[in-house]
Design a protein around this motif. Structure first.
Motif, short mmCIF file in Angstrom:
data_model
loop_
_atom_site.label_atom_id
_atom_site.label_comp_id
_atom_site.label_asym_id
_atom_site.label_seq_id
_atom_site.Cartn_x
_atom_site.Cartn_y
_atom_site.Cartn_z
N LEU A 42 0.99 -1.28 -0.01
CA LEU A 42 0.07 0.17 -0.03
C LEU A 42 1.03 1.19 -0.12
O LEU A 42 0.67 2.08 -0.60
N ILE A 43 2.20 1.16 0.90
CA ILE A 43 2.72 2.34 0.64
C ILE A 43 3.61 2.70 -0.44
O ILE A 43 3.63 3.62 -1.00
N ASP A 44 4.17 1.64 -1.23
CA ASP A 44 4.80 1.49 -2.60
C ASP A 44 3.83 1.93 -3.36
O ASP A 44 4.24 2.96 -4.17
N ALA A 45 2.73 1.51 -3.53
CA ALA A 45 1.56 1.94 -4.42
C ALA A 45 1.21 3.46 -4.43
O ALA A 45 1.21 4.33 -5.43
N ALA A 46 1.19 3.90 -3.17
CA ALA A 46 1.18 5.50 -2.86
C ALA A 46 2.13 6.27 -3.62
O ALA A 46 1.88 7.26 -3.99
N ARG A 47 3.40 5.85 -3.28
CA ARG A 47 4.61 6.63 -3.58
C ARG A 47 4.62 6.48 -5.09
O ARG A 47 5.03 7.56 -5.80
N ILE A 48 4.33 5.47 -6.02
CA ILE A 48 4.21 5.54 -7.13
C ILE A 48 3.25 6.20 -7.70
O ILE A 48 3.53 6.94 -8.80
N ASP A 49 2.15 6.72 -7.23
CA ASP A 49 1.22 7.44 -7.64
C ASP A 49 1.66 8.88 -7.08
O ASP A 49 0.70 9.83 -7.27
#
Length: 296
Positions: free
Chosen positions: A186-193
């Motif tokens: 979840l954290i990595d996906a938010a950073r990618i966004d």
């Protein structure tokens, strides 16, 4: 063959019945054990409420009676009047609410930095934070009092509230252990966004940390609400006293005899109500936070 099969069927049914009865008896024993423990822990509070409704004659009656007759509701008027209950309750709630809000911000921010932000030395700093939990509070009383005296904060609420703005080791540890259970995806996906750390903290981590936040609020409120040493050291003016100081001052001024005892028990009953209501309101979330914190 049919007789053998019939005997086996009867034996199986008997075993099932015995297993069912055994299971029922075990559950009954556990329920009775839990109920007995609940009554044992609840009895002091029931006796407190009963004593708060007794007349002076009933307070010294031998043998003591659990159910008062007649019921002296006027003890609550005396308790609220003698203790200056509204003023002390307001002071206590101001301090407790301020401490809770300060710890909600400071402890969660530090816990997020220690759990989901990669920076050199964070493990060492986390170890130092945990080490401060082993330092007795009595060791720091005199140095802190000297510092707050030079700042002119003595006889104000500031020494009781401001330290919470810089976090608390126990609650930092509590929140950090919960934050590490949040899926890293979840954290990595938010950073990618393109989300910033503040956006991840505010929109992802905090909404998922409801049980842990409820635990922080409950513990922090109860500990601050019941604090006696801090207000005793820093609050000199009676108008600034908290309920814990007010109850002690009531005992010193009026003693514990006659009408004073009933009034004191009435004030003590009202003193416990906010904590009981807080626990009942957040019981499920509070228990879930304790159970799940630190588990992956």
């Amino acid at each position: 063959m049919s007789a053998t099969a019939s005997n086996q069927s009867v034996t199986m049914r008997r075993r099932m019945r015995l297993k069912t009865v055994r299971h029922f008896l075990v559950r009954l024993f556990l329920y009775l054990l839990v109920a007995g423990s609940g009554v044992l822990f609840l009895f002091p509070w029931v006796w407190l409420v009963s004593t708060s409704l007794k007349s002076p004659e009933q307070l010294v009656a031998i043998p003591p009676r659990l159910i008062p007759d007649p019921v002296m509701w006027i003890n609550y008027y005396y308790g609220v009047t003698y203790v200056n209950f509204p003023r002390y309750m307001l002071n206590t709630l101001i301090i407790a609410a301020s401490v809770v809000l300060a710890r909600l911000v400071s402890c969660t921010v530090v816990a997020y930095a220690l759990s989901h932000v990669d920076w050199p030395g964070r493990r060492v700093l986390f170890a130092l934070v945990l080490a401060t939990m082993m330092l007795p509070a009595q060791v720091t009383i005199i140095p802190l009092f000297i510092i707050y005296s030079h700042l002119g904060w003595v006889n104000t609420f500031l020494p009781l509230i401001v330290p919470s703005l810089f976090g608390d080791a126990f609650f930092v540890f509590l929140m950090r252990q919960f934050f590490v259970t949040i899926p890293r995806d979840l954290i990595d996906a938010a950073r990618i966004d393109g989300a910033s750390h503040f956006g991840i903290y505010l929109r992802i981590v905090m909404p998922l940390a409801g049980p842990a936040l409820a635990t922080l609020v409950a513990f922090s409120f109860i500990w601050t609400y019941n604090d006696f040493i801090g207000p005793l050291i820093y609050l000199k003016d009676r108008d600034l006293w908290t309920l814990s100081l007010g109850m002690q001052g009531f005992t010193q001024r009026y003693g514990t005899g006659g009408t004073a005892l009933g009034a004191m028990m009435a004030a003590a009953t009202l003193y416990t109500l906010p904590m009981i209501l807080l626990f009942l309101a957040a019981q499920k979330t509070f228990i879930r936070g304790i159970v799940t914190t630190g588990l992956k």
